[in-house]
Design a protein around this motif. Sequence first.
Motif, mmCIF file in Angstrom:
data_model
loop_
_atom_site.group_PDB
_atom_site.id
_atom_site.type_symbol
_atom_site.label_atom_id
_atom_site.label_comp_id
_atom_site.label_asym_id
_atom_site.label_seq_id
_atom_site.Cartn_x
_atom_site.Cartn_y
_atom_site.Cartn_z
ATOM 1 N N ARG A 50 0.996 -1.168 0.188
ATOM 2 C CA ARG A 50 -0.167 0.156 0.051
ATOM 3 C C ARG A 50 0.631 1.086 0.068
ATOM 4 N NH1 ARG A 50 -4.481 1.273 4.586
ATOM 5 N NH2 ARG A 50 -5.035 3.284 3.492
ATOM 6 N N LEU A 51 0.637 2.224 -1.097
ATOM 7 C CA LEU A 51 1.261 3.337 -1.090
ATOM 8 C C LEU A 51 0.878 4.311 -0.243
ATOM 9 C CD1 LEU A 51 3.023 2.497 -4.437
ATOM 10 C CD2 LEU A 51 3.939 2.083 -2.637
ATOM 11 N N LYS A 57 1.798 9.521 -6.841
ATOM 12 C CA LYS A 57 2.500 10.908 -7.253
ATOM 13 C C LYS A 57 3.120 11.254 -8.450
ATOM 14 C CE LYS A 57 -1.381 14.475 -5.594
ATOM 15 N NZ LYS A 57 -1.906 15.635 -4.392
ATOM 16 N N ILE A 58 3.731 10.608 -7.853
ATOM 17 C CA ILE A 58 4.842 10.427 -8.162
ATOM 18 C C ILE A 58 5.426 9.782 -10.100
ATOM 19 C CG2 ILE A 58 6.253 12.264 -6.556
ATOM 20 C CD1 ILE A 58 8.275 9.443 -6.105
ATOM 21 N N GLY A 59 4.110 8.826 -9.638
ATOM 22 C CA GLY A 59 4.275 7.664 -10.629
ATOM 23 C C GLY A 59 4.764 6.204 -10.349
ATOM 24 N N TRP A 110 14.168 7.697 -11.376
ATOM 25 C CA TRP A 110 13.665 6.468 -10.916
ATOM 26 C C TRP A 110 15.360 6.708 -9.499
ATOM 27 C CZ3 TRP A 110 18.635 3.372 -9.816
ATOM 28 C CH2 TRP A 110 19.340 2.991 -10.869
ATOM 29 N N GLU A 111 16.319 7.040 -9.804
ATOM 30 C CA GLU A 111 17.560 7.299 -9.176
ATOM 31 C C GLU A 111 17.212 8.564 -7.952
ATOM 32 O OE1 GLU A 111 22.052 7.707 -9.172
ATOM 33 O OE2 GLU A 111 21.042 7.317 -11.134
ATOM 34 N N THR A 112 16.725 9.030 -9.022
ATOM 35 C CA THR A 112 16.185 10.562 -7.747
ATOM 36 C C THR A 112 14.950 10.471 -6.536
ATOM 37 O OG1 THR A 112 16.757 12.316 -9.440
ATOM 38 C CG2 THR A 112 15.464 12.925 -7.819
ATOM 39 N N ILE A 113 14.735 9.013 -6.884
ATOM 40 C CA ILE A 113 12.835 9.172 -5.910
ATOM 41 C C ILE A 113 13.760 7.845 -5.157
ATOM 42 C CG2 ILE A 113 11.327 7.235 -5.808
ATOM 43 C CD1 ILE A 113 9.843 8.279 -8.082
ATOM 44 N N LEU A 114 14.535 7.182 -4.889
ATOM 45 C CA LEU A 114 15.275 6.025 -4.654
ATOM 46 C C LEU A 114 16.232 6.955 -3.473
ATOM 47 C CD1 LEU A 114 15.868 2.764 -6.875
ATOM 48 C CD2 LEU A 114 14.309 2.930 -4.841
#
Length: 117
Positions: A50-51, A57-59, A110-114
């Motif tokens: 569950r997110l 929103k960020i995909g 993806w890298e920025t998100i992680l």
Amino acid sequence: LLDSDKDIIANFYNAKGAYVKTWLYSLSTLRNICAHYGRLYNRRMKITPRLFAADRKIGIKNDTVFASIYVIGRLSKDKMEWRHFVTKLAALIEEYEVVDLRCIGFPKDWETILRSF
């Protein structure tokens, strides 16, 4: 565990117990797929974490491998170790650039998100 006990544990992750419960369940399912040589590429996960609305929103789609990796980052308490993991993951992805990251749910940033943890 009682729901109140789950919430106490989940407070360490700034979440509610219902979220952490789905995170752990989805990660154990991912682990079992890997342990039994299951395919992850181009696979939609049936057991999903569950997110939060902000995550969606960020995909991030909760039925992807990326969502599981994202959840691992949320659960990680050792931020230096997590950053090291992201660096090694980026190097691995660069080495095997033939892999279409969209097939495992990786968004373009993806890298920025992680690294945001």
